[in-house]
Design a protein around this motif. Structure first.
Motif, short mmCIF file in Angstrom:
data_model
loop_
_atom_site.label_atom_id
_atom_site.label_comp_id
_atom_site.label_asym_id
_atom_site.label_seq_id
_atom_site.Cartn_x
_atom_site.Cartn_y
_atom_site.Cartn_z
N ILE A 1 0.86 -1.18 0.00
CA ILE A 1 0.00 0.00 0.00
C ILE A 1 0.90 1.23 0.00
CG2 ILE A 1 -1.80 1.28 1.19
CD1 ILE A 1 -2.74 -1.31 2.46
N THR A 2 0.72 2.07 -1.02
CA THR A 2 1.42 3.36 -1.09
C THR A 2 0.43 4.45 -0.67
OG1 THR A 2 0.81 3.88 -3.37
CG2 THR A 2 2.78 2.51 -3.06
N GLN A 3 0.79 5.70 -0.86
CA GLN A 3 -0.12 6.80 -0.53
C GLN A 3 -1.37 6.78 -1.40
OE1 GLN A 3 -0.26 8.85 1.87
NE2 GLN A 3 1.79 9.13 2.66
N GLU A 4 -1.29 6.17 -2.58
CA GLU A 4 -2.42 6.21 -3.52
C GLU A 4 -2.87 4.86 -4.04
OE1 GLU A 4 -0.73 8.71 -6.49
OE2 GLU A 4 -1.02 10.53 -5.33
N THR A 5 -2.06 3.80 -3.86
CA THR A 5 -2.40 2.52 -4.48
C THR A 5 -2.35 1.35 -3.49
OG1 THR A 5 -0.14 2.02 -5.16
CG2 THR A 5 -1.51 3.26 -6.73
N ILE A 6 -3.12 0.33 -3.81
CA ILE A 6 -3.10 -0.96 -3.11
C ILE A 6 -2.90 -2.00 -4.20
CG2 ILE A 6 -4.48 -2.64 -1.82
CD1 ILE A 6 -6.08 -0.27 -0.69
N GLY A 7 -2.01 -2.98 -3.97
CA GLY A 7 -1.83 -3.99 -4.99
C GLY A 7 -1.05 -5.19 -4.51
N TYR A 8 -1.21 -6.28 -5.27
CA TYR A 8 -0.44 -7.49 -5.04
C TYR A 8 -0.25 -8.18 -6.38
CZ TYR A 8 -5.07 -9.77 -4.90
OH TYR A 8 -6.33 -10.20 -5.18
N GLU A 9 0.72 -9.09 -6.42
CA GLU A 9 1.06 -9.78 -7.67
C GLU A 9 0.14 -10.96 -7.92
OE1 GLU A 9 3.07 -8.59 -9.86
OE2 GLU A 9 3.75 -6.98 -8.57
N PRO A 10 -0.19 -11.24 -9.15
CA PRO A 10 0.23 -10.58 -10.38
C PRO A 10 -0.67 -9.39 -10.71
CG PRO A 10 -0.94 -12.60 -10.93
CD PRO A 10 -0.90 -12.50 -9.43
N ARG A 11 -0.10 -8.23 -10.68
CA ARG A 11 -0.86 -7.00 -10.96
C ARG A 11 -1.42 -7.00 -12.38
NH1 ARG A 11 0.66 -2.18 -7.29
NH2 ARG A 11 1.66 -3.26 -5.60
N CYS A 12 -0.75 -7.71 -13.29
CA CYS A 12 -1.21 -7.72 -14.67
C CYS A 12 -2.59 -8.37 -14.81
CB CYS A 12 -0.21 -8.42 -15.57
SG CYS A 12 0.12 -10.13 -15.11
N LEU A 13 -3.07 -9.04 -13.78
CA LEU A 13 -4.43 -9.59 -13.79
C LEU A 13 -5.44 -8.62 -13.16
CD1 LEU A 13 -3.90 -13.36 -12.96
CD2 LEU A 13 -4.47 -12.32 -15.15
N GLY A 14 -4.97 -7.42 -12.85
CA GLY A 14 -5.88 -6.42 -12.32
C GLY A 14 -5.89 -6.32 -10.81
N PHE A 15 -4.93 -6.93 -10.12
CA PHE A 15 -4.89 -6.87 -8.67
C PHE A 15 -4.21 -5.58 -8.21
CE2 PHE A 15 -4.75 -11.72 -9.09
CZ PHE A 15 -6.12 -11.82 -9.04
N ALA A 16 -4.79 -4.46 -8.64
CA ALA A 16 -4.27 -3.14 -8.30
C ALA A 16 -5.43 -2.16 -8.21
CB ALA A 16 -3.26 -2.67 -9.36
N TRP A 17 -5.37 -1.30 -7.20
CA TRP A 17 -6.44 -0.34 -6.94
C TRP A 17 -5.85 1.01 -6.59
CZ3 TRP A 17 -6.07 -5.31 -5.46
CH2 TRP A 17 -7.14 -6.17 -5.70
N THR A 18 -6.63 2.06 -6.83
CA THR A 18 -6.33 3.37 -6.27
C THR A 18 -7.30 3.54 -5.11
OG1 THR A 18 -7.85 4.48 -7.79
CG2 THR A 18 -5.52 4.35 -8.45
N TYR A 19 -6.91 4.36 -4.13
CA TYR A 19 -7.79 4.54 -2.98
C TYR A 19 -7.60 5.92 -2.38
CZ TYR A 19 -4.01 4.24 0.47
OH TYR A 19 -2.90 4.49 1.22
N SER A 20 -8.59 6.31 -1.58
CA SER A 20 -8.46 7.50 -0.74
C SER A 20 -8.98 7.12 0.64
CB SER A 20 -9.24 8.68 -1.33
OG SER A 20 -10.62 8.39 -1.37
N LEU A 21 -8.38 7.70 1.66
CA LEU A 21 -8.72 7.39 3.04
C LEU A 21 -9.06 8.67 3.77
CD1 LEU A 21 -8.74 5.32 5.41
CD2 LEU A 21 -6.31 5.81 5.69
N GLU A 22 -10.25 8.70 4.36
CA GLU A 22 -10.67 9.85 5.16
C GLU A 22 -11.36 9.32 6.39
OE1 GLU A 22 -13.63 13.65 4.85
OE2 GLU A 22 -12.51 13.09 3.07
#
Length: 152
Positions: free
Chosen positions: A63-84
């Motif tokens: 998890i970075t400041q803007e993304t959540i992901g795990y491998e294999p990301r090429c299958l779409g296992f990646a998200w953007t997020y916001s936290l409030e």
């Protein structure tokens, strides 16, 4: 000697027993959730939908400041997020997953993934809240799903 026995008996009488139910003011009855200010980090997926991840492999989630992901990301296992506060808004990152192929159709990577990888994706897709558990795990939950993460 008699005084020592009397003192031991008095102390034992005042000590709580294992059979006593927890009261609202006792620590066992209070399940405190802490809303984390940030969830940035590298995590080990410990559970999905309330069940422990019991496999012969692990799933690492970043998890970075803007993304959540795990491998294999090429299958779409990646998200953007916001936290409030405790609310999290998550959406699939369109930069990952099937891509349009020249001449039509889609191109994707071909690795096989486990049912746990897919269940994890479903749980992240449904997440609406994020909290830190009493065990210091980060939990994403919503829509009847949950993901339990421990820092690596």
């Amino acid at each position: 000697m008699r005084a020592a026995l009397l003192l031991a008996a008095l102390l034992a009488a005042c000590a709580p027993t294992a059979e006593e139910p927890a009261t609202e003011s006792s620590p066992a009855a209070v399940e405190e959730w802490v809303v984390p200010a940030s969830i940035v980090g590298e995590y080990r997926v410990a559970g999905i939908d309330g069940e422990p991840l019991e496999t012969d492999f692990g799933i690492a989630l970043s998890i970075t400041q803007e993304t959540i992901g795990y491998e294999p990301r090429c299958l779409g296992f990646a998200w953007t997020y916001s936290l409030e506060d405790e609310r999290v808004q998550i959406q699939r990152d369109p930069a990952y997953g099937p891509q349009p192929a020249p001449g039509g159709g889609t191109v994707t990577c071909l690795p096989a993934v486990s049912p746990q990888h897919r269940a994890l994706a479903d749980a992240i897709d449904a997440a609406e809240e994020v909290r830190r558990t009493p065990a210091n795990a980060v939990e994403l939950r919503g829509g009847g799903h949950s993901v339990t993460l421990f820092s690596q």
